[in-house]
Design a protein around this motif. Structure first.
Motif, short mmCIF file in Angstrom:
data_model
loop_
_atom_site.label_atom_id
_atom_site.label_comp_id
_atom_site.label_asym_id
_atom_site.label_seq_id
_atom_site.Cartn_x
_atom_site.Cartn_y
_atom_site.Cartn_z
N LEU A 284 98.99 22.68 65.67
CA LEU A 284 97.71 22.04 65.97
C LEU A 284 97.38 22.26 67.43
O LEU A 284 98.23 22.03 68.30
N VAL A 285 96.16 22.71 67.71
CA VAL A 285 95.66 22.80 69.07
C VAL A 285 94.59 21.74 69.20
O VAL A 285 93.51 21.85 68.63
N ASP A 286 94.91 20.67 69.93
CA ASP A 286 93.99 19.56 70.16
C ASP A 286 93.30 19.80 71.50
O ASP A 286 93.89 19.63 72.56
N GLY B 248 108.16 25.04 63.77
CA GLY B 248 107.10 25.77 64.45
C GLY B 248 107.22 25.80 65.96
O GLY B 248 106.25 26.11 66.65
N ARG B 249 108.39 25.50 66.49
CA ARG B 249 108.55 25.49 67.95
C ARG B 249 108.27 26.84 68.58
O ARG B 249 107.71 26.93 69.67
N CYS B 250 108.64 27.92 67.91
CA CYS B 250 108.37 29.26 68.44
C CYS B 250 106.87 29.53 68.48
O CYS B 250 106.38 30.23 69.36
N VAL B 251 106.12 28.97 67.54
CA VAL B 251 104.67 29.13 67.51
C VAL B 251 104.06 28.41 68.71
O VAL B 251 103.11 28.90 69.32
N LYS B 252 104.61 27.27 69.06
CA LYS B 252 104.10 26.49 70.21
C LYS B 252 104.21 27.29 71.49
O LYS B 252 103.27 27.33 72.29
N LYS B 253 105.33 27.96 71.70
CA LYS B 253 105.51 28.77 72.90
C LYS B 253 104.49 29.91 72.95
O LYS B 253 103.88 30.17 73.98
N ALA C 235 92.77 16.71 74.13
CA ALA C 235 93.99 16.30 74.84
C ALA C 235 94.65 17.48 75.54
O ALA C 235 95.53 17.29 76.38
N GLY C 236 94.25 18.70 75.21
CA GLY C 236 94.87 19.88 75.81
C GLY C 236 96.31 20.05 75.36
O GLY C 236 97.14 20.56 76.11
N LYS C 237 96.62 19.62 74.12
CA LYS C 237 98.00 19.65 73.62
C LYS C 237 98.14 20.60 72.45
O LYS C 237 97.22 20.79 71.67
N ILE C 238 99.33 21.16 72.34
CA ILE C 238 99.71 21.95 71.18
C ILE C 238 100.85 21.20 70.50
O ILE C 238 101.86 20.89 71.14
N THR C 239 100.68 20.90 69.22
CA THR C 239 101.67 20.15 68.46
C THR C 239 102.11 20.99 67.27
O THR C 239 101.29 21.62 66.62
N THR C 240 103.42 20.98 66.98
CA THR C 240 103.95 21.72 65.84
C THR C 240 104.97 20.87 65.10
O THR C 240 105.43 19.85 65.61
N LEU D 127 101.50 16.27 60.18
CA LEU D 127 101.71 17.65 60.60
C LEU D 127 103.10 17.83 61.21
O LEU D 127 103.81 18.79 60.91
N LYS D 128 103.51 16.89 62.05
CA LYS D 128 104.83 16.98 62.70
C LYS D 128 105.97 16.89 61.69
O LYS D 128 107.00 17.52 61.85
N ARG D 129 105.79 16.09 60.65
CA ARG D 129 106.85 15.87 59.67
C ARG D 129 106.82 16.84 58.50
O ARG D 129 107.73 16.83 57.68
#
Length: 166
Positions: free
Chosen positions: A138-140, A152-157, A143-148, A115-117
């Protein structure tokens, strides 16, 4: 927070700006959220149009118990065959963002790495008709983490504000 709570928060927040289409076309696909925007600039009257631009975004929301590499790849394959049916690419088109969003209880390391790559970008008519780009997220919940991915950095915010602040 569990995946169902995250999904409810997202739907209540996205409903203000997006056209939400509940789906059951693909496995684990809960909704497709469409966003369309038209901007233009003219002098004195609309007949003297200087420029116009159409922008659109398609967010595919998947809710899976555990994100695996196989689920990720099959979801991307479905999205690649579906999003062009809804897009309006041609003169005046500026950009189209396609956002596969996975909400899960946990995710395998291989799937997160993929997903990251993941990167998919395409320009049309040497960018005169705009471009399209994939923003994966990805909303995990465990772990309480959001990964993009990088695009997708703007989506993470935005996801962080919706999920953690409301």
């Amino acid at each position: 927070m569990n995946p169902d709570e995250v999904y409810v928060k997202l739907m209540s927040s996205l409903g203000a700006c997006y056209n939400i289409n509940l789906c059951n076309d693909a496995e684990f696909l809960k909704a497709r959220c469409d966003y369309f925007e038209h901007a233009e600039n003219f002098i004195v009257s609309r007949k003297a149009n200087l420029w116009s631009a159409d922008s659109e975004e398609f967010m595919y929301i998947f809710q899976v118990p555990t994100l695996t590499k196989e689920i990720f790849l099959s979801s991307i394959q479905y999205i690649e065959s579906d999003w062009k049916n809804h897009a309006h690419i041609g003169p005046g088109h500026m950009y189209t963002y396609i956002t596969p969003l996975f909400i899960c209880e946990n995710a395998e390391k291989d799937a997160v790495k993929l997903l990251k790559r993941f990167r998919k970008y395409k320009s049309y008519r040497f960018s005169f008709w705009g471009w399209s780009e994939f923003h994966t997220a990805l909303v995990d919940c465990s772990a309480g983490k959001i990964t993009t991915n990088m695009s997708g950095r703007c989506v993470k915010k935005s996801l962080g504000r919706i999920i953690h602040n409301s």
